[in-house]
Design a protein around this motif. Structure first.
Motif, mmCIF file in Angstrom:
data_model
loop_
_atom_site.group_PDB
_atom_site.id
_atom_site.type_symbol
_atom_site.label_atom_id
_atom_site.label_comp_id
_atom_site.label_asym_id
_atom_site.label_seq_id
_atom_site.Cartn_x
_atom_site.Cartn_y
_atom_site.Cartn_z
ATOM 1 N N PRO A 173 0.825 -1.209 0.000
ATOM 2 C CA PRO A 173 0.000 0.000 0.000
ATOM 3 C C PRO A 173 0.863 1.265 0.000
ATOM 4 O O PRO A 173 1.879 1.325 0.704
ATOM 5 N N GLY A 174 0.473 2.217 -0.814
ATOM 6 C CA GLY A 174 1.163 3.506 -0.824
ATOM 7 C C GLY A 174 2.527 3.499 -1.492
ATOM 8 O O GLY A 174 3.290 4.453 -1.378
ATOM 9 N N ALA A 175 2.848 2.424 -2.225
ATOM 10 C CA ALA A 175 4.176 2.313 -2.840
ATOM 11 C C ALA A 175 4.366 3.287 -4.003
ATOM 12 O O ALA A 175 5.488 3.486 -4.470
ATOM 13 N N GLY A 176 3.260 3.867 -4.462
ATOM 14 C CA GLY A 176 3.348 4.761 -5.617
ATOM 15 C C GLY A 176 2.881 4.070 -6.893
ATOM 16 O O GLY A 176 3.210 4.504 -8.001
ATOM 17 N N LYS A 177 2.091 3.030 -6.743
ATOM 18 C CA LYS A 177 1.620 2.262 -7.902
ATOM 19 C C LYS A 177 0.808 3.130 -8.864
ATOM 20 O O LYS A 177 1.028 3.112 -10.065
ATOM 21 N N SER A 178 -0.143 3.885 -8.304
ATOM 22 C CA SER A 178 -1.000 4.704 -9.175
ATOM 23 C C SER A 178 -0.182 5.791 -9.872
ATOM 24 O O SER A 178 -0.420 6.098 -11.046
ATOM 25 N N THR A 179 0.764 6.357 -9.158
ATOM 26 C CA THR A 179 1.631 7.387 -9.747
ATOM 27 C C THR A 179 2.421 6.763 -10.901
ATOM 28 O O THR A 179 2.555 7.344 -11.980
ATOM 29 N N LEU A 180 2.910 5.554 -10.665
ATOM 30 C CA LEU A 180 3.666 4.828 -11.684
ATOM 31 C C LEU A 180 2.773 4.473 -12.881
ATOM 32 O O LEU A 180 3.163 4.644 -14.041
ATOM 33 N N VAL A 196 -7.122 11.497 -8.266
ATOM 34 C CA VAL A 196 -6.140 12.570 -8.199
ATOM 35 C C VAL A 196 -4.906 12.189 -9.030
ATOM 36 O O VAL A 196 -4.437 12.954 -9.864
ATOM 37 N N ARG A 197 -4.421 10.978 -8.793
ATOM 38 C CA ARG A 197 -3.180 10.531 -9.429
ATOM 39 C C ARG A 197 -3.310 10.456 -10.949
ATOM 40 O O ARG A 197 -2.359 10.635 -11.672
ATOM 41 N N MET A 198 -4.501 10.100 -11.429
ATOM 42 C CA MET A 198 -4.630 9.851 -12.867
ATOM 43 C C MET A 198 -5.449 10.933 -13.568
ATOM 44 O O MET A 198 -5.835 10.784 -14.720
ATOM 45 N N VAL A 232 11.686 -0.846 -7.584
ATOM 46 C CA VAL A 232 11.834 -0.167 -6.300
ATOM 47 C C VAL A 232 11.496 1.293 -6.561
ATOM 48 O O VAL A 232 12.253 2.022 -7.208
ATOM 49 N N ASN A 233 10.303 1.691 -6.125
ATOM 50 C CA ASN A 233 9.883 3.074 -6.333
ATOM 51 C C ASN A 233 10.284 3.914 -5.114
ATOM 52 O O ASN A 233 10.705 3.373 -4.102
ATOM 53 N N LYS A 234 10.154 5.207 -5.224
ATOM 54 C CA LYS A 234 10.612 6.166 -4.214
ATOM 55 C C LYS A 234 12.135 6.063 -4.075
ATOM 56 O O LYS A 234 12.683 6.078 -2.964
ATOM 57 N N ALA A 235 12.779 5.935 -5.223
ATOM 58 C CA ALA A 235 14.240 5.842 -5.241
ATOM 59 C C ALA A 235 14.883 7.142 -4.787
ATOM 60 O O ALA A 235 16.094 7.208 -4.587
ATOM 61 N N ASP A 236 14.062 8.185 -4.625
ATOM 62 C CA ASP A 236 14.597 9.449 -4.110
ATOM 63 C C ASP A 236 14.820 9.390 -2.596
ATOM 64 O O ASP A 236 15.482 10.253 -2.026
ATOM 65 N N LEU A 237 14.283 8.386 -1.932
ATOM 66 C CA LEU A 237 14.481 8.284 -0.477
ATOM 67 C C LEU A 237 15.918 7.866 -0.188
ATOM 68 O O LEU A 237 16.516 7.088 -0.932
ATOM 69 N N THR A 261 11.585 6.855 -9.550
ATOM 70 C CA THR A 261 10.917 7.882 -8.745
ATOM 71 C C THR A 261 9.717 8.317 -9.574
ATOM 72 O O THR A 261 9.836 9.110 -10.513
ATOM 73 N N ALA A 262 8.581 7.722 -9.252
ATOM 74 C CA ALA A 262 7.406 7.902 -10.113
ATOM 75 C C ALA A 262 6.961 9.354 -10.150
ATOM 76 O O ALA A 262 6.415 9.825 -11.151
ATOM 77 N N THR A 263 7.193 10.081 -9.058
ATOM 78 C CA THR A 263 6.739 11.473 -8.996
ATOM 79 C C THR A 263 7.506 12.370 -9.968
ATOM 80 O O THR A 263 6.942 13.325 -10.495
#
Ligand code: GTP
Ligand code: MG
Length: 315
Positions: free
Chosen positions: A59-66, A102-104, A195-200, A231-233
């Motif tokens: 949950p919250g991994a950034g799937k929708s953003t991706l 929101v994401r899409m 691996v998303n959120k690679a900016d962390l 980094t999906a964002t």
């Protein structure tokens, strides 16, 4: 609904009419006799084996953003793209879940993108079967790829992965101990790991560890799945992931028929299971007295079950 109006809805949907598509999707989602008619109607238009891409993960991994980024990338290649976002943990259904909306949002006006969010409420046969029926419908309406996003929370998500030809498992560098078990289950089903959120800040170490874990598969003669850090964002790392996905998409002649046969076999099993569950509910509802006797302890469950299975009540 009469066959003629299903046919006219289908041709409007194929021409990009979102409201027609949404009506057909609702019919597929509800199941029952009308969904059977719809399947027959759509099969007349020779079902194309659209590439079904499953995106699953914590949950919250950034799937929708991706997913939104993938939609953009596939649109740039001229594809008509459908997204089915399935959330087994949410009671809401119909229309779009807030986060996804929101994401899409940026794709909402695009006639070549159709997005449907689904959750547990009102799914007679279960979410896996309903999401599969929706994906079938969208594939038959000419969407390719059909992207299926699901939260990794258990059996539902594993089932939904079985409905995809290509599964991307999305992880984040911040996984605590409590989700390590979930991660292990998810890793089994990935054709590629993201691996998303690679900016962390913890990302580099996490990616290194994951590489090492995946490489262990070589010991048992398996080729580890590719791993992409994104980094999906911001879109960082997306190009490499898309290149992998496009290459796989283009090479479909080499792998799809085998995966599609497995998928159809699974879909059949899932559909039969859903129908049996409905039958069980109908049989129980038709025999309230017997159910009451069981509840009061007057009749044993085995005896009652045998009676219900013998019953010839119309269902
Ligand atoms: N720092 C960072 N945040 C991100 C990244 N990708 C997504 N997010 C943020 O993470 C949050 C969750 O993103 P979603 O795309 O909704 O994640 P999801 O996996 O679809 O979430 P669920 O469907 O609820 O499981 C949002 O606030 C995003 O902006 C990323 O690469 N880096
Ligand atoms: Mg989401």
């Amino acid at each position: 609904m009469a066959a003629a109006s299903l046919a006219s809805l289908a041709s409007a949907a194929r021409a990009g009419d979102h409201r027609a598509t949404a009506s057909l999707v609702r019919i597929a989602e509800r199941g029952g006799a009308e969904a059977d008619h719809l399947e027959r109607e759509l099969r007349q238009g020779a079902p194309l084996a659209a590439h079904r891409i499953g995106i699953t993960g914590v949950p919250g991994a950034g799937k929708s953003t991706l997913v939104s980024q993938l939609v953009t990338a596939f649109r740039q290649r001229g594809a008509r793209v459908a997204v089915v976002a399935v959330d087994p943990s949410s009671p809401f259904t119909g229309g779009a879940l807030l986060g996804d909306r929101v994401r899409m949002q940026q794709h909402a006006e695009d006639p070549c993108v159709f997005i449907r969010s689904m959750a547990t409420r009102g799914m007679l046969g279960g979410l896996a079967q309903a999401s599969n029926a929706v994906a079938d419908t969208l594939a038959a309406l000419g969407y390719d790829p059909v992207i299926i996003e699901t939260v990794g929370v258990g059996q539902d998500e594993l089932d939904i992965a079985a409905a995809a030809h290509t599964t991307l498992v999305v992880l984040v560098p911040t996984l605590g101990d409590e989700v390590q078990g979930l991660k292990a289950g998810l890793m089994e089903i990935g054709d590629a790991m993201v691996v998303n959120k690679a900016d962390l800040p913890s990302s580099a170490a996490f990616v290194r560890d994951l590489h090492a874990t995946l490489a262990l598969r070589r010991l048992s003669g398996q080729e580890p799945p590719p791993l992409h850090a994104t980094t999906a964002t911001t879109g960082e790392g997306l190009a490499a992931l898309c290149d992998w996905l496009f290459a796989r998409d283009e090479a479909r002649a080499g792998w799809m028929s085998e995966r599609e046969a497995l998928r159809r076999r699974w879909a059949l099993e899932s559909e039969v299971a859903a129908r049996i569950r409905q039958l069980v509910a109908a049989r129980l509802a038709a025999q309230p007295e017997l159910c009451g006797q069981v509840e009061r302890g007057e009749v044993g469950t085995h005896e009652a079950a045998a009676q219900l299975l013998r019953s010839t009540e119309p269902d």
